[in-house]
Design a protein around this motif. Structure first.
Motif, mmCIF file in Angstrom:
data_model
loop_
_atom_site.group_PDB
_atom_site.id
_atom_site.type_symbol
_atom_site.label_atom_id
_atom_site.label_comp_id
_atom_site.label_asym_id
_atom_site.label_seq_id
_atom_site.Cartn_x
_atom_site.Cartn_y
_atom_site.Cartn_z
ATOM 1 N N LYS A 80 0.827 -1.212 0.000
ATOM 2 C CA LYS A 80 0.000 0.000 0.000
ATOM 3 C C LYS A 80 0.860 1.261 0.000
ATOM 4 C CE LYS A 80 -3.773 -2.249 2.563
ATOM 5 N NZ LYS A 80 -4.586 -2.224 3.804
ATOM 6 N N ALA A 81 0.328 2.285 -0.640
ATOM 7 C CA ALA A 81 0.959 3.597 -0.641
ATOM 8 C C ALA A 81 -0.082 4.629 -0.204
ATOM 9 C CB ALA A 81 1.492 3.926 -2.033
ATOM 10 N N GLU A 82 0.066 5.136 1.013
ATOM 11 C CA GLU A 82 -0.875 6.111 1.562
ATOM 12 C C GLU A 82 -0.286 7.510 1.436
ATOM 13 O OE1 GLU A 82 -3.837 5.628 2.787
ATOM 14 O OE2 GLU A 82 -3.939 3.435 2.965
ATOM 15 N N PRO A 83 -0.988 8.432 0.760
ATOM 16 C CA PRO A 83 -0.468 9.803 0.637
ATOM 17 C C PRO A 83 -0.484 10.515 1.978
ATOM 18 C CG PRO A 83 -2.687 9.641 -0.280
ATOM 19 C CD PRO A 83 -2.273 8.247 0.073
ATOM 20 N N ASN A 84 0.457 11.423 2.175
ATOM 21 C CA ASN A 84 0.470 12.215 3.400
ATOM 22 C C ASN A 84 0.571 13.697 3.067
ATOM 23 O OD1 ASN A 84 3.291 12.843 3.028
ATOM 24 N ND2 ASN A 84 3.769 10.795 3.802
ATOM 25 N N ALA A 85 0.540 14.526 4.091
ATOM 26 C CA ALA A 85 0.459 15.977 3.900
ATOM 27 C C ALA A 85 1.693 16.555 3.233
ATOM 28 C CB ALA A 85 0.225 16.661 5.255
ATOM 29 N N GLU A 86 2.845 15.908 3.332
ATOM 30 C CA GLU A 86 4.075 16.444 2.764
ATOM 31 C C GLU A 86 4.203 16.200 1.261
ATOM 32 O OE1 GLU A 86 4.151 14.431 5.566
ATOM 33 O OE2 GLU A 86 4.165 16.213 6.869
ATOM 34 N N GLY A 87 3.220 15.512 0.677
ATOM 35 C CA GLY A 87 3.299 15.193 -0.735
ATOM 36 C C GLY A 87 4.055 13.900 -1.010
ATOM 37 N N ALA A 130 3.448 -0.393 -5.751
ATOM 38 C CA ALA A 130 2.467 -0.349 -4.656
ATOM 39 C C ALA A 130 1.168 0.248 -5.178
ATOM 40 C CB ALA A 130 3.012 0.477 -3.489
ATOM 41 N N ARG A 131 0.116 0.142 -4.352
ATOM 42 C CA ARG A 131 -1.222 0.618 -4.737
ATOM 43 C C ARG A 131 -1.627 1.844 -3.927
ATOM 44 N NH1 ARG A 131 -3.986 -2.631 -7.976
ATOM 45 N NH2 ARG A 131 -3.339 -4.805 -8.148
ATOM 46 N N LEU A 132 -2.163 2.828 -4.629
ATOM 47 C CA LEU A 132 -2.777 3.970 -3.958
ATOM 48 C C LEU A 132 -4.145 3.569 -3.424
ATOM 49 C CD1 LEU A 132 -1.803 6.649 -6.624
ATOM 50 C CD2 LEU A 132 -0.861 6.454 -4.315
ATOM 51 N N PRO A 133 -4.683 4.304 -2.440
ATOM 52 C CA PRO A 133 -5.959 3.897 -1.821
ATOM 53 C C PRO A 133 -7.118 3.780 -2.814
ATOM 54 C CG PRO A 133 -4.856 5.571 -0.504
ATOM 55 C CD PRO A 133 -4.077 5.460 -1.772
ATOM 56 N N ASP A 134 -7.164 4.650 -3.823
ATOM 57 C CA ASP A 134 -8.287 4.645 -4.750
ATOM 58 C C ASP A 134 -7.942 3.947 -6.067
ATOM 59 O OD1 ASP A 134 -6.425 6.464 -5.588
ATOM 60 O OD2 ASP A 134 -7.860 8.065 -6.061
ATOM 61 N N ALA A 135 -6.906 3.125 -6.049
ATOM 62 C CA ALA A 135 -6.419 2.504 -7.285
ATOM 63 C C ALA A 135 -7.403 1.462 -7.801
ATOM 64 C CB ALA A 135 -5.066 1.855 -7.044
ATOM 65 N N PRO A 136 -7.575 1.371 -9.120
ATOM 66 C CA PRO A 136 -8.384 0.292 -9.685
ATOM 67 C C PRO A 136 -7.751 -1.063 -9.410
ATOM 68 C CG PRO A 136 -7.687 1.872 -11.391
ATOM 69 C CD PRO A 136 -7.005 2.241 -10.125
ATOM 70 N N ALA A 137 -8.546 -2.103 -9.500
ATOM 71 C CA ALA A 137 -8.025 -3.454 -9.266
ATOM 72 C C ALA A 137 -7.125 -3.878 -10.416
ATOM 73 C CB ALA A 137 -9.186 -4.433 -9.120
ATOM 74 N N GLY A 138 -6.281 -4.869 -10.134
ATOM 75 C CA GLY A 138 -5.443 -5.458 -11.170
ATOM 76 C C GLY A 138 -4.253 -4.592 -11.544
ATOM 77 N N THR A 139 -3.709 -4.870 -12.716
ATOM 78 C CA THR A 139 -2.479 -4.194 -13.142
ATOM 79 C C THR A 139 -2.700 -2.716 -13.448
ATOM 80 O OG1 THR A 139 -2.885 -4.889 -15.427
ATOM 81 C CG2 THR A 139 -1.479 -6.309 -14.075
ATOM 82 N N LYS A 140 -3.948 -2.308 -13.683
ATOM 83 C CA LYS A 140 -4.212 -0.899 -13.985
ATOM 84 C C LYS A 140 -4.160 -0.013 -12.743
ATOM 85 C CE LYS A 140 -7.063 -1.852 -18.051
ATOM 86 N NZ LYS A 140 -8.397 -1.686 -18.695
ATOM 87 N N GLY A 141 -3.994 -0.630 -11.586
ATOM 88 C CA GLY A 141 -3.982 0.148 -10.353
ATOM 89 C C GLY A 141 -2.656 0.122 -9.621
ATOM 90 N N ILE A 142 -1.565 -0.045 -10.354
ATOM 91 C CA ILE A 142 -0.252 -0.135 -9.719
ATOM 92 C C ILE A 142 0.552 1.126 -10.014
ATOM 93 C CG2 ILE A 142 1.911 -1.426 -9.598
ATOM 94 C CD1 ILE A 142 0.399 -3.894 -10.479
ATOM 95 N N SER A 143 1.132 1.687 -8.974
ATOM 96 C CA SER A 143 1.991 2.865 -9.114
ATOM 97 C C SER A 143 3.416 2.514 -8.714
ATOM 98 C CB SER A 143 1.469 4.022 -8.251
ATOM 99 O OG SER A 143 0.161 4.387 -8.635
ATOM 100 N N LEU A 144 4.327 3.386 -9.065
ATOM 101 C CA LEU A 144 5.754 3.128 -8.843
ATOM 102 C C LEU A 144 6.323 4.196 -7.912
ATOM 103 C CD1 LEU A 144 7.821 1.024 -9.932
ATOM 104 C CD2 LEU A 144 8.492 2.724 -11.633
ATOM 105 N N PHE A 145 7.166 3.756 -6.969
ATOM 106 C CA PHE A 145 7.685 4.668 -5.957
ATOM 107 C C PHE A 145 9.188 4.467 -5.754
ATOM 108 C CE2 PHE A 145 3.246 3.933 -5.177
ATOM 109 C CZ PHE A 145 2.739 5.178 -4.879
ATOM 110 N N ILE A 146 9.848 5.556 -5.449
ATOM 111 C CA ILE A 146 11.247 5.517 -4.990
ATOM 112 C C ILE A 146 11.213 5.468 -3.468
ATOM 113 C CG2 ILE A 146 13.420 6.794 -4.851
ATOM 114 C CD1 ILE A 146 12.687 8.126 -7.509
ATOM 115 N N VAL A 147 11.833 4.433 -2.901
ATOM 116 C CA VAL A 147 11.875 4.284 -1.444
ATOM 117 C C VAL A 147 13.325 4.033 -1.038
ATOM 118 C CG1 VAL A 147 10.943 3.089 0.567
ATOM 119 C CG2 VAL A 147 9.564 3.241 -1.523
ATOM 120 N N PRO A 148 14.042 5.050 -0.571
ATOM 121 C CA PRO A 148 15.451 4.852 -0.196
ATOM 122 C C PRO A 148 15.596 4.144 1.153
ATOM 123 C CG PRO A 148 14.844 7.188 -0.128
ATOM 124 C CD PRO A 148 13.611 6.421 -0.458
ATOM 125 N N LYS A 149 16.667 3.377 1.288
ATOM 126 C CA LYS A 149 16.986 2.760 2.581
ATOM 127 C C LYS A 149 17.225 3.848 3.617
ATOM 128 C CE LYS A 149 20.627 -0.024 4.773
ATOM 129 N NZ LYS A 149 21.850 -0.835 4.533
#
Length: 607
Positions: free
Chosen positions: A180-187, A215-234
Motif C-alpha cells: 500500500k501507498a498512503e499519501p500524506n500531507a508532505e506530498g 504499490a497501490r494507492l488507496p483509490d487505485a483500480p483493481a489489477g495491473t491498472k492500479g499499480i503505481s511506482l515509488f522511490i523508497v530509499p533505505k
C-alpha cells in the motif's frame, strides 16, 4: 573453479567485423567518444578487472555465502574491496549522462562489460547490475529533482538500486500486488508491505540503497491498472544529496539458495516507509517494464556467461584427462590412453558449449545495438524511432531470455559431464556453474512466461504474425546474398527452409487458436525454442559469412585458424543443433488435449 579469461578475440570479431560497432556508434548522439582507442581501453580494462579481481572471488564467495544478522547483511570476504575498486574505476557510470558524473558512452559497452563481469563472477555482477535498471527508470520517468537527487551517487556506484516487485502471494502476476501507498500531507507516501526475492536488497557494499517499489494507492483500480511506482530509499536523502535518517525499510531475512550464494536475496519489510511517486499514478507497470527489459537482457547474458565459463573449465580438462583409446586409432601413442578430447561424444559436448556461448554472444551484441538506438532516440525525443527500436527489441527479449538461459544451463551441465565424477565434486567448481545457472531460467519471468509473451503477445495478439514475417524476410535477404558462396550455400538453404516453416507454424497455431485457445499455451515453449534455434542459426551464418570472406580474400592471415574454427562450429550448429527445431515443430502443432484433458483431481500420486 575455472579461472576466467576474457574472450577478447571473439568479442572484437563481433564488434569490429560482424556488426561494425564503429559505424554504429557514429550514428548515435553519444557515440563520438566511443572511438576505437577508447573502446579497446574499456575492453582491456574490464578484462583485467574481471580476470584478476572478480574471478578469484567466485568460488570462495560461493563457499562462504552471505550472512544475515539482525537485519544486516555481510557479503563474502573480498567483495567489499572488489566493489570499492569497481567504484574507483568508474565502471558503473560507463553509459550514463555526464551531467550526473557518467561517461555518456553507448549502452552496448555497458552490456559487454556486464558479460565479462557476469562470466567471471555472476554473484558479484548482481549487485551493480540491478542498479542499472533503477537508474534507467529514474532517467526516463523521474522528475528533474529526483534525477538530481539520486542519479549522481547511483552513477558513481556509492549507492545501489533494486526493483521490488514480487510479494509472497504473487510473482509474475503483478495484478495481485498488495503493498500500500498512503499519501500524506508532505506530498510523499507511506509505503507498507512485504517484498520477497529482492536481489541485492540488503548488503554492506554501498552507503545507501534506492528501492524502486510497486504499490497501490488507496483509490487505485483493481489489477495491473492500479499499480503505481515509488522511490523508497533505505536512508532518506537530504536536499543536498547527503544521506539522512534511516527509512523504515528492514531486511527480515535472506534466502538460502541453490546457487549465486554470494548474492543476497532479501525479504524486505516496508513499515510506513517514506516513498516518492515516480511517473504517473496507476501507470507504474508501464514504467517498471523499462526496468524489466533491462533485467531480462541482463539475465539472457547469464545464459552465455555460464556457457562460456563452463567451456573454459571443460576444454583444458578434456585435453589433459586420458581415458581409453579413440575409436579411429591411437592419438597419444606414447601414453596409456588418449585424451578424452579425441572422443567424438566429448567433442559434441565441447562444441555445443562453444556454439551456445559464441552464438548467444552474437545475439546479445546485436540486441545491444538496439538498446543503443532506443537510448539515443529517447535522448533526442524521437518518439517514433524509440518505439520502433523498442518493438524490435521487444521481439528479441523473450527469445534471448528464455532460449539463451535454457541453453546456458545445458552447456553448464555438459561441463560436469565432461569431467565425469570429478565434475560432481565441489573443489573443481563445475557444479557451482550449474547451480548458478539454474536460477536464470526462473527469475525475471520463467521460460514459460517468456514463451507466452513471445507467441501470445508479440506474435499473435500485437502483430498477427507480422513480426515473424518481417524477421524471416530479413533472414531470406541474407540467404539470397550468400546463396552462391561455396562456404555459405548449405547455411542459406537450411535457413530458407526453416524460415518458411517458421511462418507456416505461426499461421497454423493462429488458426488452431480460434477453436482451441489452450493451444497457444501448450505450443508456447516449443515455439520459443524453435524461434531461438532459428535466430541463433542466422547469427552463426552471419559469423561464418564474415569468416569465409576473410579467408577467401586473404585478409587477416594471422587469424586464419580463428576464421576456420568459426566455419567449423557453424557447420556443427547447423548439423547437430538446428535439427532440434523439427521436434519442437512437430510438438507445437498438436492439439492441447493431451495437456488439458486430465482433470486436476486426477493429477494424483495416491490412487
Amino acid at each position: 573453479m575455472p579461472a576466467y579469461k576474457a574472450p577478447l578475440h571473439d568479442i572484437r570479431f563481433l564488434m569490429n567485423e560482424v556488426f561494425d560497432f564503429s559505424a554504429h556508434y557514429k550514428t548515435l548522439s553519444n557515440g563520438e567518444a566511443a572511438d576505437a582507442d577508447t573502446v579497446d581501453m574499456i575492453l582491456e580494462g574490464a578484462a583485467d578487472f574481471c580476470e584478476n579481481i572478480l574471478s578469484p572471488l567466485n568460488q570462495s564467495g560461493d563457499e562462504e555465502g552471505c550472512t544475515f544478522d539482525n537485519g544486516e547483511v555481510k557479503t563474502p570476504k573480498g567483495f567489499k574491496e572488489a566493489y570499492d575498486q569497481f567504484v574507483q574505476g568508474g565502471w558503473q557510470g560507463l553509459s550514463f549522462p555526464e551531467e550526473f558524473g557518467g561517461q555518456n558512452l553507448p549502452q552496448s559497452l555497458n552490456l559487454i562489460k556486464s558479460e565479462m563481469m557476469g562470466t567471471a563472477n555472476w554473484s558479484f555482477q548482481m549487485y551493480p547490475g540491478l542498479s542499472v535498471g533503477c537508474m534507467n527508470t529514474i532517467l526516463q520517468f523521474g522528475t528533474d529533482e529526483q534525477k538530481n537527487l539520486y542519479m549522481p551517487n547511483l552513477v558513481a556506484g556509492t549507492w545501489s538500486g533494486t526493483m521490488c516487485l514480487t510479494e509472497p502471494q504473487c510473482g509474475t502476476d503483478l495484478g495481485q500486488v498488495k503493498t500500500k501507498a498512503e499519501p500524506n500531507a508532505e506530498g510523499t507516501y507511506h509505503i507498507s508491505g512485504t517484498k520477497i526475492f529482492i536481489s541485492a536488497g540488503e548488503q554492506d557494499l554501498t552507503e545507501n540503497i534506492i528501492h524502486i517499489v510497486l504499490a497501490r494507492l488507496p483509490d487505485a483500480p483493481a489489477g495491473t491498472k492500479g499499480i503505481s511506482l515509488f522511490i523508497v530509499p533505505k536512508f532518506l536523502v537530504n536536499p543536498d544529496g547527503t544521506v539522512g535518517q534511516r527509512n523504515p525499510v528492514t531486511c527480515g531475512s535472506i534466502e538460502h539458495k541453490m546457487g549465486i550464494r554470494a548474492s543476497a536475496t532479501a525479504v524486505l519489510n516496508f513499515d510506513n516507509a517514506v516513498g516518492y511517486l515516480i511517473g504517473e499514478p496507476n501507470k507504474g507497470l508501464h514504467a517498471m517494464f523499462t526496468f524489466m527489459n533491462t533485467a531480462r537482457i541482463g539475465t539472457a547474458i547469464q545464459g552465455i556467461a555460464h556457457a562460456e565459463l563452463s567451456f573454459q573449465g571443460a576444454l583444458p580438462y578434456a585435453k589433459d584427462r586420458i581415458s581409453m583409446r579413440a575409436l579411429s586409432g591411437k592419438k597419444d601413442p606414447e601414453k596409456v590412453a588418449d585424451a578424452i578430447i579425441h572422443h567424438a561424444d566429448v567433442r559434441r559436448m565441447l562444441l555445443t558449449q562453444k556454439a551456445i556461448a559464441e552464438g548467444g554472444r552474437s545475439m546479445i551484441y546485436y540486441a545491444a545495438q538496439l538498446a543503443d538506438k532506443m537510448a539515443d532516440a529517447l535522448e533526442r525525443g524521437d518518439t517514433a524511432a524509440f518505439e520502433a527500436a523498442d518493438d524490435h527489441l521487444g521481439f528479441y527479449t523473450p527469445i534471448l531470455k528464455g532460449f539463451l538461459t535454457e541453453l546456458g544451463l545445458e552447456a553448464a551441465n555438459h561441463g560436469i559431464q565432461i569431467y565425469g565424477g570429478h565434475g560432481y565434486i565441489k573443489e573443481w567448481g563445475m557444479e557451482q556453474i550449474v547451480r548458478d545457472a539454474r536460477i536464470a531460467t526462473l527469475y525475471e519471468g520463467t521460460t514459460g512466461v517468456q514463451a507466452l509473451d513471445l507467441i501470445g503477445r508479440k506474435v499473435l495478439l500485437t502483430s498477427k504474425g507480422k513480426v515473424i514475417r518481417d524477421y524471416t524476410t530479413e533472414i531470406l535477404k541474407f540467404c539470397a546474398q550468400n546463396a552462391t558462396n561455396k562456404y555459405m550455400r548449405r547455411f542459406a538453404w537450411d535457413l530458407t527452409k526453416v524460415c518458411a516453416q517458421w511462418n507456416a507454424l505461426t499461421v497454423r497455431i493462429m488458426l488452431a487458436a480460434r477453436k482451441d485457445r489452450d493451444v497457444v499455451s501448450s505450443a508456447s515453449v516449443d515455439f520459443l525454442m524453435f524461434s531461438g534455434y532459428v535466430m541463433m542459426a542466422y547469427f552463426w551464418a552471419q559469423q561464418a559469412a564474415v569468416a569465409s570472406e576473410k579467408l577467401a580474400s586473404g585478409d587477416g592471415k594471422e587469424s586464419a585458424e580463428f576464421y576456420k574454427a568459426k566455419i567449423k562450429v557453424a557447420d556443427f550448429y547447423f548439423e547437430r543443433l538446428l535439427p532440434r527445431t523439427q521436434g519442437h515443430a512437430e510438438a507445437m502443432v498438436n492439439p492441447s488435449k493431451t495437456m488439458t484433458s486430465l482433470a486436476p483431481e486426477h493429477f494424483s500420486f495416491d490412487y
